[in-house]
Design a protein around this motif. Structure first.
Motif, short mmCIF file in Angstrom:
data_model
loop_
_atom_site.label_atom_id
_atom_site.label_comp_id
_atom_site.label_asym_id
_atom_site.label_seq_id
_atom_site.Cartn_x
_atom_site.Cartn_y
_atom_site.Cartn_z
N SER A 256 38.08 43.76 36.25
CA SER A 256 38.40 45.04 36.76
C SER A 256 39.48 44.70 37.84
N GLN A 297 25.00 46.96 40.85
CA GLN A 297 25.69 47.57 39.68
C GLN A 297 26.29 46.67 38.69
N VAL A 298 26.75 45.57 39.33
CA VAL A 298 27.44 44.43 38.43
C VAL A 298 26.48 43.90 37.18
N THR A 300 23.92 45.06 35.98
CA THR A 300 23.63 45.90 34.81
C THR A 300 24.68 45.80 33.74
N ARG A 301 25.80 45.22 34.12
CA ARG A 301 26.84 45.28 33.09
C ARG A 301 26.71 43.86 32.41
N ASP A 302 26.44 43.99 31.09
CA ASP A 302 26.25 42.75 30.23
C ASP A 302 27.68 41.85 30.11
N GLU A 303 28.58 42.71 29.89
CA GLU A 303 29.89 42.01 29.70
C GLU A 303 30.27 41.23 30.81
#
Length: 405
Positions: A256, A297-298, A300-303
């Motif tokens: 991002s 938070q990161v 939890t983001r699989d990508e």
């Protein structure tokens, strides 16, 4: 009737076209995350595919027709080396700001070849120059303008070959150092593959250049040209094989806030000791809490966390801090290095998958959570759990059976 060498060249060219198109489809299937870097491999395959199409047409068309088509096909040869260079720049995290300028030479060469074609066709019609079935070749008795333009094209091609080969090797060596720093043991597979691709393309381009110079100044040898084009077919086949067996090598992270600063090299560090004094001034308590929340938070983001090319600079950019600040927080407040932090999150997912999906292969699970090979997955798994994935799965399956009984 076609001679044996004409039939061989036709077969190789047709196989090369099919292999190039197949490779392009494979690379396109890697998705948007992979496209930014893979677009240059796609472009390289397309360029070589056009060269193969030219060879197919050479078999069926007359020498004069091939001469008229030369400005449409021949300049693309000058686009292949820039494509490989831009690919290595992209995967190294140092993309070129204006990549189109690397292909400006193609337009210039196209104009030069068009001029040569016009001059030659004019002299052929006036019977001042002989054009045989073997092609024009380099004729010292040709008009001065044709000779000068041919020498200029040869000089440009050789200069481009030397300049881009040096740039490609320098970029690849820098990239290997980055991979060793950022990916640890898991980067060995990546380094080996990129080095293999570098050597293969370097050898093929060197042979192709030598053959073309030999063809121009000495005599035309179709068999040598066939050997060079066989090399391109084998390289395409090898890349396709690697994509099929290890697709993670062709996935580029999507971060991002942009893809990184073009033409700037970031050298990360995972050692908090050398940067503690600087980082302490840059990271106050509120910022530490913000970084920790952002990391929660990161993960939890699989990508992101399962990205096989996740590195310290990329994770730092997602979190919104510098690599030194992230390294400081990981070591000082979380108590883990970058590698241990990422691997611990991945292994937590692996523990669940090994039990919930008992029929799924260990290698498939390893690749799905971001590891490039089974060996590096086993090393990380054993370091964190004290056992191997297979042993962990067998032990938990035995427990499940005992509970049922």
């Amino acid at each position: 009737m076609l001679e044996l060498k004409g039939v061989a060249l036709l077969i190789i060219a047709i196989v090369g076209i099919g292999q190039a198109l197949f490779l392009i489809l494979l690379l396109l299937q890697e998705g948007k995350r992979a496209f930014r870097a893979n677009r240059w491999l796609i472009f390289f395959a397309a360029v070589v595919c056009i060269v193969f199409v030219d060879k197919v047409l050479d078999v069926f068309l007359s020498p004069l027709t091939r001469l008229y088509l030369a400005p449409l096909f021949s300049p693309f040869v000058f686009a292949s080396l820039p494509a490989i260079y831009l690919y290595f720049r992209e995967i190294s995290g140092r993309p070129v700001l204006q990549p189109a300028r690397h292909f400006a030479v193609v337009l210039c060469v196209g104009v030069g070849i068009a001029a040569i074609a016009w001059l030659v066709s004019t002299n052929v019609e006036a019977n001042h120059l002989l054009l045989t079935e073997q092609g024009l070749g380099f004729k010292w008795q040709a008009p001065v303008a044709v000779t000068a333009l041919l020498l200029l094209m040869i000089t440009v091609y050789c200069a481009q070959f030397v300049a881009y080969m040096i740039a490609i090797w320098r970029t690849c060596l820098v990239y290997h150092r980055q991979v060793q720093q950022q990916f640890g043991l898991d980067g060995a597979v990546l380094r080996n593959w990129t080095f293999e691709l570098l050597v293969e393309t370097s050898v093929i381009f060197a042979i192709y250049t030598a053959i073309n110079l030999f063809d121009i100044f000495v005599f035309r040898s179709e068999w040598l040209i066939i050997i060079a084009h066989c090399g391109f077919v084998l390289v395409f086949f090898r890349i396709s094989h690697v994509i099929a067996t290890n697709p993670a090598l062709f996935v580029e992270a999507a971060v991002s806030g942009g893809y990184g600063a073009p033409d700037k090299e970031v050298v990360p560090t995972d050692d908090a000791a050398g940067s503690t004094a600087t980082a302490r001034n840059l990271v106050d308590e509120d910022e530490v809490r913000r970084i920790c929340r952002r990391l929660d938070q990161v993960v939890t983001r699989d990508e992101v966390i399962f990205d096989p090319l996740l590195s310290m600079p990329k994770l730092a950019q997602i979190v919104g801090v510098t690599p030194n600040q992230l390294s400081f927080v990981l070591n000082r407040y979380i108590g883990k290095s970058f590698f241990d932090f990422v691997n611990s999150v991945r292994i937590d997912h692996a523990l669940r998958l090994l039990v919930e999906e008992p029929d799924r292969q260990v290698l498939d699970i390893a690749i799905s959570i971001g590891f490039n090979s089974k060996s590096t997955f086993n090393l990380a798994f054993k370091k964190i759990t004290g056992t191997t994935p297979s042993a962990y799965r067998a032990e938990n399956m035995a427990k499940d059976v005992a509970q049922i009984i």
